[in-house]
Design a protein around this motif. Sequence first.
Motif, short mmCIF file in Angstrom:
data_model
loop_
_atom_site.label_atom_id
_atom_site.label_comp_id
_atom_site.label_asym_id
_atom_site.label_seq_id
_atom_site.Cartn_x
_atom_site.Cartn_y
_atom_site.Cartn_z
N SER A 57 13.92 -35.13 7.58
CA SER A 57 12.69 -35.85 7.31
C SER A 57 11.50 -34.90 7.40
O SER A 57 11.63 -33.74 7.79
CB SER A 57 12.52 -36.98 8.31
OG SER A 57 12.34 -36.43 9.61
N ALA A 58 10.32 -35.42 7.05
CA ALA A 58 9.11 -34.61 7.20
C ALA A 58 8.89 -34.23 8.65
O ALA A 58 8.45 -33.12 8.96
CB ALA A 58 7.91 -35.39 6.66
N GLN A 59 9.22 -35.15 9.56
CA GLN A 59 9.11 -34.84 10.99
C GLN A 59 10.01 -33.68 11.37
O GLN A 59 9.62 -32.78 12.10
CB GLN A 59 9.50 -36.07 11.82
CG GLN A 59 8.33 -36.89 12.31
CD GLN A 59 8.75 -37.85 13.40
OE1 GLN A 59 9.89 -38.32 13.42
NE2 GLN A 59 7.86 -38.15 14.30
N SER A 60 11.23 -33.73 10.88
CA SER A 60 12.19 -32.68 11.21
C SER A 60 11.73 -31.33 10.66
O SER A 60 11.84 -30.30 11.33
CB SER A 60 13.57 -33.03 10.66
OG SER A 60 14.51 -32.05 11.00
N LYS A 61 11.20 -31.32 9.46
CA LYS A 61 10.70 -30.07 8.88
C LYS A 61 9.52 -29.52 9.70
O LYS A 61 9.42 -28.32 9.92
CB LYS A 61 10.28 -30.30 7.43
CG LYS A 61 11.45 -30.61 6.50
CD LYS A 61 10.96 -30.93 5.09
CE LYS A 61 12.12 -31.27 4.17
NZ LYS A 61 11.65 -31.65 2.81
N ALA A 62 8.67 -30.44 10.16
CA ALA A 62 7.54 -30.00 10.98
C ALA A 62 8.02 -29.43 12.31
O ALA A 62 7.48 -28.44 12.81
CB ALA A 62 6.59 -31.17 11.22
N MET A 63 9.06 -30.04 12.88
CA MET A 63 9.59 -29.55 14.14
C MET A 63 10.26 -28.18 13.97
O MET A 63 10.17 -27.33 14.86
CB MET A 63 10.58 -30.56 14.72
CG MET A 63 10.99 -30.23 16.13
SD MET A 63 9.59 -30.18 17.28
CE MET A 63 9.40 -31.90 17.62
N ARG A 64 10.90 -27.99 12.84
CA ARG A 64 11.49 -26.67 12.56
C ARG A 64 10.40 -25.60 12.57
O ARG A 64 10.58 -24.52 13.12
CB ARG A 64 12.22 -26.70 11.22
CG ARG A 64 12.98 -25.42 10.91
CD ARG A 64 13.70 -25.52 9.57
NE ARG A 64 14.79 -26.48 9.63
CZ ARG A 64 16.02 -26.18 10.03
NH1 ARG A 64 16.30 -24.94 10.43
NH2 ARG A 64 16.96 -27.10 10.06
#
Length: 323
Positions: A57-64
Amino acid sequence: MIKGDTYKNLRATGLVFVAAALAGCVQPAAVSPILQSRPTTIAPAPSPVQTAITGPSAQSKAMRDYYAKVQNNLLLNDLLRTDGGGSDTPFTSHQLASNFDAIALNDEYTSVGGTYVARTTPSPLHKWTGPVRIGLEFGASIPAAQRATDSATVAALAGRLARATNHSIALSSKPNFHVLVLNEDERQVIGPRLEQLIPGIGQAAINSIENMPRSSYCLVVASDPADNGVYQTAVAIIRGEHPDLMRKSCFHEEIAQGLGLANDTPRARPSIFNDDEEFALLTGHDELLLRILYDPRLYPGMQPEIARPISAQIANELMRDAT
């Protein structure tokens, strides 16, 4: 400072939680919390997470992106060493025995009125008596290249742990030590899978995993169902968003801690069982801790006051043999 370890070493109803968080010197810009998953060559049992989620998700990409900044900041501050220690990190047999006492014979958290609070508490010795069989499960969002990297990391680590402990530890398609690499979305709905892996795990433990804060980078839950010091099942949760070195560090720490080295101490050096994050990977010192733990003179459920002089004797023997 990045601060974490919210769930470190919480023991209740036969479960032990151990969470790891990296303590760096520079805090990166804030970003919304996210987790991620990873792949393996071992076919896992069907998981609802793997069919429900097809990409990050966009959240996961941001966390990466966030964790990439964390790793970079740690490296800029000369942390996450991979050399295992050297002439700058000497230790004596007394220090080795003291570190074993702190790490293997203590819990960091205790229950007070139904709430866990930070309070170092003596704990009986815990370890596995049967073979440890490690299985990797990856969330559907984990890229194939990352799965291959992680599979190679865990295969090499299993061999190293087996040599250090002289205990049967290996990868298997029928695991009792489950390593789940999950992104944020996958981890937040992992409850049903956890109930399959550790029957009776309880909603409190599931909530701790599904709601794991960003400051906790990975964790392991080890199950001692008979409450006799014998681990029979473990589940490690690794964030797939971590860059390669941080993921590798999480594999090293959580799998090793899931073998029975549940606590951390600021005195341990060179060691990954220390929240200062100087070392990213298992060190020679840590291998000696594992060798002490799996010496047959120490048995599961042994009380600290009985184990302490025996472990000190083993530490003296190991250091004498190393000179």
